[in-house]
Design a protein around this motif. Structure first.
Motif, mmCIF file in Angstrom:
data_model
loop_
_atom_site.group_PDB
_atom_site.id
_atom_site.type_symbol
_atom_site.label_atom_id
_atom_site.label_comp_id
_atom_site.label_asym_id
_atom_site.label_seq_id
_atom_site.Cartn_x
_atom_site.Cartn_y
_atom_site.Cartn_z
ATOM 1 N N GLY A 88 0.731 -1.254 0.090
ATOM 2 C CA GLY A 88 -0.017 0.074 -0.085
ATOM 3 C C GLY A 88 0.915 1.209 -0.020
ATOM 4 O O GLY A 88 0.369 2.421 0.176
ATOM 5 N N ASP A 89 2.194 1.089 0.024
ATOM 6 C CA ASP A 89 3.070 2.432 -0.210
ATOM 7 C C ASP A 89 3.056 2.651 -1.660
ATOM 8 O O ASP A 89 3.050 2.077 -2.656
ATOM 9 N N SER B 18 -1.589 4.534 7.841
ATOM 10 C CA SER B 18 -2.186 3.196 7.937
ATOM 11 C C SER B 18 -3.508 3.261 7.681
ATOM 12 O O SER B 18 -4.386 2.178 7.396
ATOM 13 N N LYS C 181 -4.423 2.676 3.990
ATOM 14 C CA LYS C 181 -4.282 1.308 3.865
ATOM 15 C C LYS C 181 -5.541 0.642 3.982
ATOM 16 O O LYS C 181 -5.709 -0.470 3.375
#
Length: 714
Positions: free
Chosen positions: A114-115, A135, A138
Motif C-alpha cells: 500500500g506504499d 495506515s 491502507k
C-alpha cells in the motif's frame, strides 16, 4: 312584535351559520386534497433531483472505472522496479488522466504493502506520503478483485478530505502486484448538490450500503460519519435494498424531512435526496390561501347581505349604538382639541413662571452661604429644570421645532457623542466609529442633530437586547451617486451623511416601511411612544435632507441621515466662547421688553449684575417710547405680548434704529418668528425658561455677532 322580531333574527342567524359552515366543510375537504397533492408534488420534485444526482454519480464512477482499467493496462506486467525506472513518464501519464476527468483529485500506483510508487501529484513521491500515519488509508484499499469504494478520510499532510476508489493490480502471470488508487473529492458531488438545492430546503447525500457517508450537502462530508442501522436510511435499505421513500427527523439538522433513496446500478452506493416537510406545508398553505382569496369574498358578500338584513330588523338598536359611538368619538375629539389648546395656551405663562423660579433660585443660591439652605435651593432648582424639560417635551408634539441651521462638523459631533453613548448604552454594547477623511461640513441645527443621533442609538440598543455593536459612520454623498433622483425632497447637489448601524434583530420590510410613521412602535405597551423615529424624520426633512432605513431580519439595521453640505464656505463656523465663567457686559445698553413683571424683573436684575445698563418696558408701545429718547445697543423682547408683539416691535425698532441688535425670548413662539419649523433669517432666540448663565451667554453672543448682508448674525 318582539316575538316576530326575535324569530326573524333567529332565522337570519341560522342562515348566517349555515352560510359559514357549509363552505367551511367544502374548504376543509379541498384543503385535505391539496395537502395530499402537495406531498405528491414534493415527491416528484425530490425524484427529479434524485434522478439528476444519480446520473451524475454514475457518470463519475464510470469515469473512475475507465481510468482504473486504463492504468491497469499501462502497468500490467510491470514490476515495482520497472515502474520506478519509468516513473517520470508514468507519472506524467497519470497527471494527464487526472486532468482529463475533473471529478478525480489524484491518481496513485501502490505496491503490495500500500506504499506509493507513482502519483499524479508528485514525482518522485515524497517519503512523507509513505509514513506510518497512512495506515488509515491502507485500511480502505480493495480486498477483492472488484473496485472498492473507501470511506471518507482526512489527509493530514494536505488537509484534504477525500474518499479513495481502489483496484488490485496483477503482473503478467496474474499474481497480485499492488493497487491502483484514485482519490475523489466529495466536492465533486457536493457542487452539483448545491446547484440542485438552490434556495430550497433540499439536501443530498452519497452513502455506501454500510451507512458510510461519502458526500452530502448543505453540510459537507467529513471523516467518520456513518449512519446507524436503526436510522431511517438503515431501515429502508434493510427492507428494500433498491431504495424508496421515508419521512423522519434528520440526525444532521434535527428537521423533519421527506427522503427518497436510490441504489446506483452495479455499485454498493446509494444517492439520497430530501426536502423539509415544513417547506411542503408552506406550499400547501399558499395554495389554501389562494382558495381563501377566491372563496372568501363570495362568502363575505353573502354574509354581508344577511348581516345587513339583520341590522335592518334591529334598526333601533343599531341606531342607538351608532349614536353612542358618535358621542364617544366627539368627546374624544374634544378632549384632544382641549389638550392641544391647553398645552399651547399655558406654555407661555408656564415658561414665564419657570423662568422666574429658576432665575430667582439661582440668584438666591449665590447670596446664601449656609450649606443647608443652599442645598435646599439647589434641589428646588433641579426640580424646576426638570419641569422645564417636561414642558419642552409636552410642546414637542403640539408645535413645530424652531430650527437654527449652522455649519456642523459631523466627525467632531460623533467624537463628542461617543463617551456619552458608551455610558448610556451600557457595557454589553460596543461602539465603533468609521469617520470619513476630508469630510464636508453639514448645514443643520446642532442640538436637534445630537438629539436625533441619540434617538437612533437608543433604538439600536433596544434592538440588541443581548448586546452587540453600534457603528457610527460618516461620509460625503453626491446626489447623482447616492440617490439617482429617488427623492424629490433633495435638491442640492452634495450631502453629508451620518449612519447609525447595529447588529440587532433587524426589521421586516413591512415594519421598516412604517418605522417613521407617528405612534408606530413594535415595543410592548408602556415602553415606547412611537415618536422617536418620526421626530428624527421631521427634523431631517425640515433640514432639507433625507433619512433612509436599510434593515434585514436577523442582520441588523442601518439608519442613514443625509444633510445638505454647508452652503457658504466663506461663512465662519460659530464657535463657543473660549473664556471661562459667565461672560459679562461692558456698559452696553439693553432694553428689556416683557409684559410679565416677574420675568422682566429677573432679566433686569441679572443683566445689571452682569454689567449692562438696563431699561425696561412692559409692552411694545412703551418700548418704542424708550427708543425715541434713548440710545440702545440691544433690544431683548418677549415674542408673545398684548398689543404689539415682539416681532412687530423689532421690525419697527430696527426701522427707526438701523443696525439695532435684537434678541427674542419666548416660551411659546407660535408663528411670529418661526415659519415652517425654522427660525426666520436674522433671528436670535433664547427659549424660556432659561438660567442666568444661558442669558449671559446669549446676550453676549448677539452683541458680539457679525451681521451678514442678509441680516443674519453669525
Amino acid at each position: 312584535m318582539k316575538q316576530r322580531k326575535d324569530a326573524a333574527l333567529r332565522w337570519l342567524w341560522i342562515s348566517l351559520a349555515a352560510s359559514v359552515i357549509a363552505p367551511a366543510l367544502v374548504f376543509a375537504y379541498a384543503a385535505y386534497a391539496a395537502y395530499q397533492d402537495a406531498f405528491e408534488l414534493a415527491d416528484e420534485r425530490i425524484e427529479r433531483s434524485l434522478e439528476v444526482s444519480a446520473e451524475q454519480a454514475l457518470r463519475v464512477f464510470r469515469s473512475i472505472n475507465v481510468t482504473l482499467d486504463s492504468i491497469d493496462q499501462i502497468t500490467r506486467g510491470k514490476t515495482d522496479s520497472t515502474i520506478k525506472d519509468s516513473g517520470a513518464e508514468l507519472s506524467e501519464r497519470l497527471k494527464q488522466f487526472a486532468h482529463t476527468f475533473p471529478d478525480i483529485s489524484s491518481i496513485w500506483v501502490l505496491d503490495r504493502n500500500g506504499d506509493a510508487l507513482l502519483s499524479s501529484l508528485f514525482f518522485p513521491v515524497p517519503p512523507a506520503f509513505n509514513a506510518p500515519e497512512r495506515s488509515h488509508l491502507k485500511a480502505e484499499l480493495a480486498q477483492s478483485e472488484e473496485a472498492y469504494i473507501g470511506r471518507v478520510v482526512g489527509i493530514s499532510l494536505t488537509g484534504a478530505i477525500l474518499f479513495p476508489v481502489s483496484k488490485r493490480r496483477h503482473d503478467s502471470s496474474g499474481t497480485f502486484n499492488g493497487y491502483t488508487l484514485i482519490s475523489v473529492l466529495p466536492s465533486a458531488f457536493e457542487n452539483l448538490y448545491a446547484t440542485l438545492r438552490g434556495k430550497s430546503s433540499a439536501s443530498f447525500a452519497l452513502i455506501r450500503d454500510d451507512g458510510a457517508v461519502l458526500a452530502r450537502h448543505p453540510i459537507a462530508a467529513r471523516p467518520g460519519i456513518v449512519l446507524d442501522p436503526s436510522s431511517g436510511f438503515g431501515q429502508l435499505i434493510k427492507n428494500n435494498p433498491e431504495g424508496g421513500r421515508y419521512t423522519t427527523v434528520s440526525n444532521v439538522d434535527g428537521l423533519e424531512r421527506r427522503f427518497a433513496v436510490r441504489k446506483l446500478a452495479g455499485l454498493p452506493v446509494y444517492v439520497s435526496s430530501s426536502m423539509e416537510t415544513s417547506e411542503i406545508r408552506s406550499a400547501w398553505l399558499r395554495q389554501v390561501g389562494g382558495y381563501l382569496a377566491i372563496g372568501a369574498p363570495a362568502l363575505a358578500l353573502v354574509c354581508f347581505f344577511i348581516v345587513l338584513t339583520a341590522r335592518s330588523t334591529a334598526a333601533f338598536y343599531a341606531e342607538a349604538e351608532r349614536r353612542e359611538t358618535l358621542e364617544q368619538e366627539m368627546r374624544r375629539s374634544q378632549r384632544i382639541e382641549a389638550v392641544g389648546q391647553l398645552t399651547g395656551g399655558i406654555a407661555h405663562d408656564f415658561n414665564n413662571l419657570l423662568t422666574i423660579i429658576i432665575g430667582n433660585l439661582q440668584m438666591a443660591s449665590r447670596r446664601v452661604t449656609d450649606e443647608k439652605p443652599k442645598a435646599l435651593i439647589e434641589n428646588a432648582q433641579k426640580g424646576a429644570l426638570k419641569a422645564a424639560e417636561l414642558t419642552k417635551r409636552l410642546l414637542a408634539f403640539s408645535r413645530k421645532q424652531a430650527l437654527d441651521p449652522r455649519p456642523v462638523d459631523l466627525n467632531r459631533l460623533v467624537q463628542n457623542l461617543t463617551d456619552m453613548l458608551a455610558r448610556t448604552l451600557g457595557e454589553t454594547i460596543s461602539i465603533e466609529t468609521n469617520l470619513a477623511p476630508d469630510l464636508w461640513e453639514a448645514q443643520a441645527d446642532l442640538t436637534e442633530l445630537e438629539s436625533a443621533v441619540l434617538n437612533l442609538a437608543l433604538n439600536a440598543r433596544d434592538a440588541m437586547p443581548n448586546g452587540g455593536t453600534l457603528i457610527l459612520e460618516t461620509s460625503n454623498a453626491s446626489l447623482d451617486e447616492q440617490f439617482s433622483a429617488s427623492s424629490d425632497q433633495l435638491n442640492a447637489p452634495q450631502y453629508v451623511s451620518i449612519s447609525v448601524k447595529d447588529t440587532g434583530i433587524g426589521m421586516a420590510p413591512e415594519v421598516a416601511d412604517k418605522a417613521f410613521e407617528p405612534f408606530f412602535t413594535t415595543k410592548p405597551p408602556g415602553t415606547g411612544t412611537g415618536l422617536g423615529l418620526s421626530q428624527v424624520y421631521g427634523f431631517v426633512k425640515q433640514s432639507d435632507g433625507d433619512v433612509r432605513i436599510n434593515s434585514t431580519p436577523g442582520a441588523g439595521t442601518t439608519v442613514t441621515i443625509y444633510l445638505p453640505r454647508r452652503k457658504d464656505a466663506s461663512e465662519p463656523e460659530r464657535k463657543e466662547q473660549a473664556i471661562g465663567g459667565v461672560p459679562r457686559g461692558d456698559g452696553e445698553r439693553v432694553l428689556v421688553t416683557e409684559d410679565d413683571e416677574g420675568v422682566r424683573q429677573f432679566v433686569t436684575d441679572t443683566l445689571v449684575e452682569l454689567g449692562y445698563e438696563v431699561m425696561q418696558a412692559q409692552d411694545g408701545s412703551a418700548a418704542l417710547n424708550v427708543l425715541a429718547t434713548s440710545q440702545v445697543d440691544l433690544l431683548l423682547t418677549d415674542v408673545v405680548m398684548p398689543g404689539i408683539n415682539g416681532r412687530a416691535l423689532a421690525v419697527e425698532a430696527q426701522r427707526r434704529r438701523p443696525g439695532l441688535k435684537v434678541l427674542y425670548m419666548t416660551g411659546y413662539s407660535r408663528d411670529a418668528i418661526v415659519h415652517q419649523g425654522r427660525l426666520d433669517p436674522g433671528v436670535s432666540l433664547i427659549q424660556k425658561p432659561f438660567t442666568q448663565s444661558d442669558l449671559a451667554q446669549r446676550v453676549r453672543s448677539v452683541l458680539e455677532a457679525i451681521v451678514t448682508r442678509d441680516g443674519r448674525p453669525i
